[in-house]
Design a protein around this motif. Structure first.
Motif, mmCIF file in Angstrom:
data_model
loop_
_atom_site.group_PDB
_atom_site.id
_atom_site.type_symbol
_atom_site.label_atom_id
_atom_site.label_comp_id
_atom_site.label_asym_id
_atom_site.label_seq_id
_atom_site.Cartn_x
_atom_site.Cartn_y
_atom_site.Cartn_z
ATOM 1 N N UNK A 184 -1.326 -1.861 -15.101
ATOM 2 C CA UNK A 184 -2.794 -1.983 -15.152
ATOM 3 C C UNK A 184 -3.356 -2.752 -13.955
ATOM 4 N N UNK A 185 -2.538 -3.614 -13.355
ATOM 5 C CA UNK A 185 -3.033 -4.396 -12.207
ATOM 6 C C UNK A 185 -2.985 -3.602 -10.901
ATOM 7 N N UNK A 186 -2.361 -2.426 -10.918
ATOM 8 C CA UNK A 186 -2.309 -1.607 -9.701
ATOM 9 C C UNK A 186 -3.563 -0.740 -9.624
ATOM 10 N N UNK A 187 -3.959 -0.413 -8.399
ATOM 11 C CA UNK A 187 -5.191 0.367 -8.224
ATOM 12 C C UNK A 187 -4.890 1.715 -7.569
ATOM 13 N N UNK A 188 -5.260 2.774 -8.264
ATOM 14 C CA UNK A 188 -5.067 4.120 -7.719
ATOM 15 C C UNK A 188 -6.386 4.600 -7.126
ATOM 16 N N UNK A 189 -6.325 5.103 -5.888
ATOM 17 C CA UNK A 189 -7.541 5.575 -5.218
ATOM 18 C C UNK A 189 -7.322 6.994 -4.721
ATOM 19 N N UNK A 190 -8.349 7.814 -4.902
ATOM 20 C CA UNK A 190 -8.250 9.173 -4.352
ATOM 21 C C UNK A 190 -8.974 9.189 -3.009
ATOM 22 N N UNK A 191 -8.243 9.525 -1.958
ATOM 23 C CA UNK A 191 -8.814 9.411 -0.611
ATOM 24 C C UNK A 191 -9.385 10.724 -0.106
ATOM 25 N N UNK A 192 -8.879 11.800 -0.614
ATOM 26 C CA UNK A 192 -9.352 13.101 -0.159
ATOM 27 C C UNK A 192 -8.917 14.090 -1.209
ATOM 28 N N UNK A 209 0.850 -1.182 0.000
ATOM 29 C CA UNK A 209 0.000 0.000 0.000
ATOM 30 C C UNK A 209 0.892 1.240 0.000
ATOM 31 N N UNK A 210 0.696 2.072 -1.009
ATOM 32 C CA UNK A 210 1.457 3.325 -1.090
ATOM 33 C C UNK A 210 0.500 4.464 -0.799
ATOM 34 N N UNK A 211 0.787 5.228 0.256
ATOM 35 C CA UNK A 211 -0.034 6.402 0.572
ATOM 36 C C UNK A 211 0.714 7.642 0.122
ATOM 37 N N UNK A 248 -6.310 15.963 -1.309
ATOM 38 C CA UNK A 248 -4.866 15.977 -1.586
ATOM 39 C C UNK A 248 -4.191 14.677 -1.155
ATOM 40 N N UNK A 249 -4.958 13.599 -1.136
ATOM 41 C CA UNK A 249 -4.397 12.348 -0.653
ATOM 42 C C UNK A 249 -4.800 11.189 -1.551
ATOM 43 N N UNK A 250 -3.846 10.311 -1.786
ATOM 44 C CA UNK A 250 -4.096 9.180 -2.682
ATOM 45 C C UNK A 250 -3.511 7.909 -2.107
ATOM 46 N N UNK A 251 -4.000 6.773 -2.618
ATOM 47 C CA UNK A 251 -3.395 5.499 -2.256
ATOM 48 C C UNK A 251 -3.255 4.678 -3.528
ATOM 49 N N UNK A 252 -2.190 3.885 -3.560
ATOM 50 C CA UNK A 252 -2.055 2.944 -4.671
ATOM 51 C C UNK A 252 -1.879 1.564 -4.070
ATOM 52 N N UNK A 253 -2.658 0.628 -4.530
ATOM 53 C CA UNK A 253 -2.427 -0.753 -4.108
ATOM 54 C C UNK A 253 -1.664 -1.458 -5.218
ATOM 55 N N UNK A 254 -0.500 -1.949 -4.853
ATOM 56 C CA UNK A 254 0.329 -2.663 -5.827
ATOM 57 C C UNK A 254 0.118 -4.151 -5.583
ATOM 58 N N UNK A 255 -0.517 -4.802 -6.529
ATOM 59 C CA UNK A 255 -0.860 -6.206 -6.332
ATOM 60 C C UNK A 255 0.336 -7.111 -6.609
ATOM 61 N N UNK A 256 0.312 -8.265 -5.970
ATOM 62 C CA UNK A 256 1.306 -9.321 -6.209
ATOM 63 C C UNK A 256 2.752 -8.860 -6.048
ATOM 64 N N UNK A 257 2.962 -8.098 -5.005
ATOM 65 C CA UNK A 257 4.328 -7.657 -4.726
ATOM 66 C C UNK A 257 5.121 -8.842 -4.216
ATOM 67 N N UNK A 258 6.330 -9.021 -4.723
ATOM 68 C CA UNK A 258 7.096 -10.199 -4.349
ATOM 69 C C UNK A 258 7.840 -9.998 -3.040
ATOM 70 N N UNK A 259 8.366 -8.786 -2.845
ATOM 71 C CA UNK A 259 9.120 -8.523 -1.621
ATOM 72 C C UNK A 259 9.197 -7.020 -1.389
ATOM 73 N N UNK A 260 9.896 -6.667 -0.324
ATOM 74 C CA UNK A 260 10.026 -5.268 0.060
ATOM 75 C C UNK A 260 10.728 -4.440 -1.030
ATOM 76 N N UNK A 261 11.736 -5.080 -1.665
ATOM 77 C CA UNK A 261 12.494 -4.383 -2.706
ATOM 78 C C UNK A 261 11.596 -3.991 -3.875
#
Ligand code: C2E
Ligand code: CA
Ligand code: CA
Length: 426
Positions: free
Chosen positions: A65-73, A28-30, A75-88
């Motif tokens: 295309x598999x990532x999801x961008x959401x507008x939370x407010x 999750x990227x905020x 001036x605030x957004x979130x991106x969900x990056x699916x199927x992340x393999x690791x922290x790197x």
């Protein structure tokens, strides 16, 4: 297409679905944009919204295309990056988004940079719970803001510290009025005579409920909240006033205060300094302003101009934490300075790291050629002091000589130091 989300509960529901769909492997990227309300009041809501829509488009083009961008407010957004393999993998994504947001945008014909912070949390590494994942990304975002880095990955160790950082912002404003700051003084001594030649004032904040908060923690926050001019003004006047109570030493001991590079951008800074030395009747050559090399490098031409003006007035300029700012020697020649303080990190390893010893020796030789005083800070043992003396360092500061002390203790220290010097046979 971007998801427009207003209620936090919607984000949680969305996240729960996204996590389930990716087998709990995701990041999750905020993203929070800063200073936007101010921008809206300058340029108007319409232009501000257009800028944000432009940013959204840029981000959408940069993610998969598999990532999801959401507008939370607004001036605030979130991106969900699916199927992340690791922290790197997650960090790479955050880095990419930070890169996109760092590109200057043109507003009314002028290029501008929009300040932002990004926080990142990873499932299942940190948690698989959507609510916790949000909280952790938010904490990481706060950490990014505080450390002024474009993005931060959540670090469980930061949990406690980050929460209190929030309280700091609000309380800092009141700290001066409520008398919560004091100054400690740490002597600088001459390597040749072991005599004290001056002291550095170091600020202390005694918070009524959090106890003592170290300057490393609150100064960066004060810088970001525009409180530095007030704090520096307080430090300057308090140090000059307390210096007058140092007894006989008042005549020749110098006082150093730390200033922030932001102080130099304050138009009234030069005037504040000169009027303070007038008010406290301090000979200008007995005041030193310490400023870190790293902060100077950000806008060297600008800083050098003001520092030159200060120097022309007889006030001394010291370059603090020298060696950490990656300034080339060519740059350094432009810097108006009277003193160099070699950063503690080099001094720390001087006994067992040949490279650090070599660096220190090079800095000392260079400083001598440029007729600069050279100070070693963080001198913790007699062996360090001896080695530094051999390398040609003139002035020493560190726990081995004395720790930073409150005014009264420092006055007593000066007196005992004088007695030691007068003792026969020594
Ligand atoms: P600095 O200017 O590099 O100050 C030296 C720091 O090292 C001080 O930490 C001091 O207590 C510590 N120190 C001194 N001798 C030794 C030693 O032998 N060993 C070790 N391990 N540490 C030693 P402090 O007081 O926590 O201050 C941290 C930083 O906060 C300062 O670094 C300075 O950048 C900033 N700061 C402190 N007071 C002020 C202030 O009034 N204004 C501004 N703008 N910054 C300040
Ligand atoms: Ca300093
Ligand atoms: Ca330093």
């Amino acid at each position: 297409m971007i998801n427009q989300i207003q209620a936090p509960i919607e984000l949680l529901n969305n996240l729960a679905t996204l996590l389930a769909d990716s087998g709990n492997k995701g990041a999750l990227i905020l993203i929070r944009l800063h200073g936007m309300s101010r921008m809206a009041s300058i340029f108007g809501t319409r232009i501000t919204e257009e800028i944000i829509l432009g940013l959204i488009e840029k981000i959408e083009q940069g993610i998969r295309p598999t990532d999801t961008l959401m507008r939370l407010g607004r001036y605030e957004f979130a991106i969900f990056i699916a199927n992340v393999l690791n922290r790197g993998h997650a960090t790479l994504a955050a880095n990419k988004v930070a890169g996109l947001l760092s590109q200057p945008i043109v507003i009314q014909g002028k290029e501008r940079n929009l300040p932002f912070s990004i926080g990142l949390s990873v499932s299942p590494l940190h948690t698989t719970d959507p609510e916790q994942l949000c909280k952790y990304a938010d904490l990481a975002l706060i950490a990014a803001k505080i450390t002024q880095s474009p993005y931060q990955v959540f670090d469980p160790e930061d949990l406690a510290g980050t929460v209190t950082n929030w309280d700091i912002e609000g309380d800092l404003e009141k700290a001066i009025a409520n008398n919560q700051f004091t100054l400690n003084y740490q002597p600088k001594i001459s390597a040749a005579t072991s005599q004290i030649i001056g002291a550095e004032a170091l600020i202390r904040w005694n918070h009524p409920t959090h106890g003592r908060i170290p300057p490393d923690q609150f100064i960066p926050i004060a810088e970001r909240n525009g409180l530095m001019p007030k704090i520096t003004w307080w430090v300057l006047n308090t140090a000059l006033r307390e210096r007058k109570q140092w007894g006989r030493a008042t005549q020749n001991l110098s006082i150093a205060i730390n200033i922030s590079a932001l102080d130099l951008t304050d138009k009234s800074f030069f005037k504040s300094v000169t009027s303070a030395i007038g008010l406290w009747n301090t000979p200008p050559e007995l005041l030193t302003l310490e400023i870190t090399e790293g902060s100077l490098m950000k806008d060297i031409a600008f800083s050098a101009n003001i520092l030159r003006k200060i120097q022309a007035h007889g006030i001394k300029v010291s370059i603090d934490d020298f060696g950490t700012g990656y300034s080339s020697l060519a740059y350094f020649k432009q810097l108006p300075a009277n003193e160099l303080k070699i950063d503690r990190s080099f001094i720390l390893n001087i006994l067992n790291d040949e490279l650090d010893q070599h660096i220190v020796s090079t800095i000392i030789q260079m400083a001598k050629k440029m007729r600069l005083d050279i100070v070693a800070e963080g001198v913790e043992t007699a062996r360090m002091l001896d080695t530094l003396t051999e390398l040609g360092c003139d002035i020493m500061q560190g726990y081995h000589i004395a720790r930073p002390m409150p005014q009264q203790e420092f006055v007593a220290w000066i007196a005992s130091n004088e007695q030691d010097d007068n003792r026969p046979g020594e």
